[in-house]
Design an enzyme around this catalytic site. Sequence first.
Site: not given
Lengths: 233, 522
Positions: B122, B127, B133, B231
Amino acid sequence: MGIGIVTATYIAASVLFILALGGLSNQEKAKRAVWYGIVGMALAVVATMFGPGVGGWSIILLIPLLGVGAFIGMVVAQRVEMTEMPQLVAALHSFVGLAAVFIGLNSDILGTHGLVGAEIAIHEVEVFLGVFIGAITFTGSIIAYGKLAGKIDGKALVLPFRHLLNIAAIIFSLILLLMYMNHSGSWTLYLMMIIAFALGAHLVAAIGGADMPVVVSMLNSYSGWAALPQAFY
Amino acid sequence: MRIGTPKEIFLGENRVAMTPESALQMQKLGYECFIEKGAGEAARFSDKDYKNAGVKVLNSAASLYKEVDIVAKVRPPEDIEIKRLKKGQTLISFFYPGQNTTLLEAANKKGAHIIAMDMVPRISRAQKMDALSSMANIAGYRSVMEAGNNFGRFFTGQVTAAGKVPPAKVLIVGAGVAGLAAIGAATSLGAMVYAFDVRPEVAEQIESMGAEFVFLDFEQEQSDGAETGGYAAPSSPEFREKQLAKFRELAPEMDIVITTALIPGRDAPKLWLEDMVSLQKPGSVVVDLAAERGGNCDLTVMDKKIVSENGVTIVGYTDFPSQMAAQSSTLYSTNIRHMMTDLTPDKDGKLKHDMKDDVIRGATASHKGKITFPPPPPKIAAIAAKAPVAPEPSAEELLALEALKLKKAGSQQTALLVFGGLLMLLIGAYAPSSFMQHFIVFVLSCFIGFQVIWNVSHSLHTPLMAITNAISGIIILGALLQIGSSGFIITILASISVLIAMINIVGGFMVTRRMLQMFQKS
């Protein structure tokens, strides 16, 4: 038209210019603001044309000149693509710069009639400054235009000792200014003009293509400064 | 090289890892694309669409695995698919190497390179290939649709002739990607949305999506998720008690509860207990997005929709992305395509498995016959660690500080004015009176210009430049006055000046008007 009316018109034009700039604070008012600017400019030009400063026969010469200039401006502004606007603005700046140079040269040729004492010195500084800033604006704008239009390589030109070069150019121009004020002759003015042309080109060439919008607004300010000394006559 | 996508064999899986659009992009990278017959059917991509995009359609999965060098799929491979893998073949899919150790060993024994899309680190550079995601986003959206489907009332409040309808109250537990997507969907339907998360730093994100952050009055230092890659981490028992008490307080009011709380590598925490469900009004809905990992709700049954004794519907579906296969396939195939772009730095259709690259290294679970899971921690932290906050100054201190600042600014301004005034006096003593008149105008204009420009809105800076440019054409006046003078050169130079200054004036104003027209709606 008498000098009083001309002055009154100038005041009206100035107010309109301020309103034009202030109107840009929001999108809705902005459209009206442009009209203020246009009307102000028209007032100033017409008042000067029919004022005491302009002789009768020169109007015959002026009207076609203004007409042709307006026509060219209109055509260019309408034809240009929206994405090419920045380079157009840069190109237009160069015109102001060049006009300032010419007007300054003219003032030099006209001489200092009817001025006394400190007025002469101030006048000479004004002429010199006008040409100096005008010349920088002119070549700087042309380089900016070339970079924005992709006609000149957008990469920053880095000469060795570039800051020293710039400083040397400015110092040399200052020396020329002193000589000019001591009546060494018009050649000092012409020499300084050439130096200023080179300085303007070099200043902008040293800046990368991506920073051009900033340069253009800086040149915009310069073109205002160039116009300024002329106003002090 | 050749890249191919087989039909998903997992029951009920509708997604596909290659769309006609992603295939076009892949061909631009220099790859030859293959697909199994009917692989895109369930996601509404027909074989004909693929053929039109230049993809070769093969009849069976077996022949596809034989033909291609790279296999891109969605679900982790089944045993039969592992058997089909060749030595040196690259498999890109969700793999969950942490849970599927035996599968990983089997694939490794086959000599295949495994790139696990769920292991993409991440970091901001990765991304665009973060498939977890993009799937969580879809799950979050879909969970609201599913809730609405099972909920007998409006989301939005209405006042009608037939009576007043209160808006639905929605509680979202866990504001990760899925939670935020659910907040977005629920608020745009008009519900009143409340959201909770153990990471205090997401409060801002929750509020920016239009929901209210459920604030927990708890003293203990809460982890901000920086060290766990963004997270959530497990919370302390005291914190948990406090949290559950808050939920119990909220339960009777909430019409819809969507739980998305997951902790990496653990079973889902139980947050919506049986007694909370019994406190809810009949007709309420709980959608449990953590159902696959045991569920956040006590009553959740995986892949089933049940109704509790007091009439609360509890949805435990795990295939939300698959239910929106067209959308999720588009996003997933784009993630795959970005992964391929990173794997093909030279755009020559040759896969370059660069184990020095953080992203590729992180996602690789098996490479050249070696199991490379778990990867070393990424060099760049997902979220910058929070700087220690200086103690808040008290109100009195603030006031004193403010006063001091004001005083300082005031004295600075006074000094400046005095200096300026002295300078003016000096000029006035030597310069002639006619100059001073002009000088007054000059100084005033400087101030007016500054004040006026200061108020110009940012969006209008380009028109401002154009209009000031037009106004600087006022220099034409100087030329106008000179043109009448005697002397040939002067007239010529002045004429040119008039001409070009006029071009500048008219051009400048016209350009400004054209720019401003762009701001017009319609």
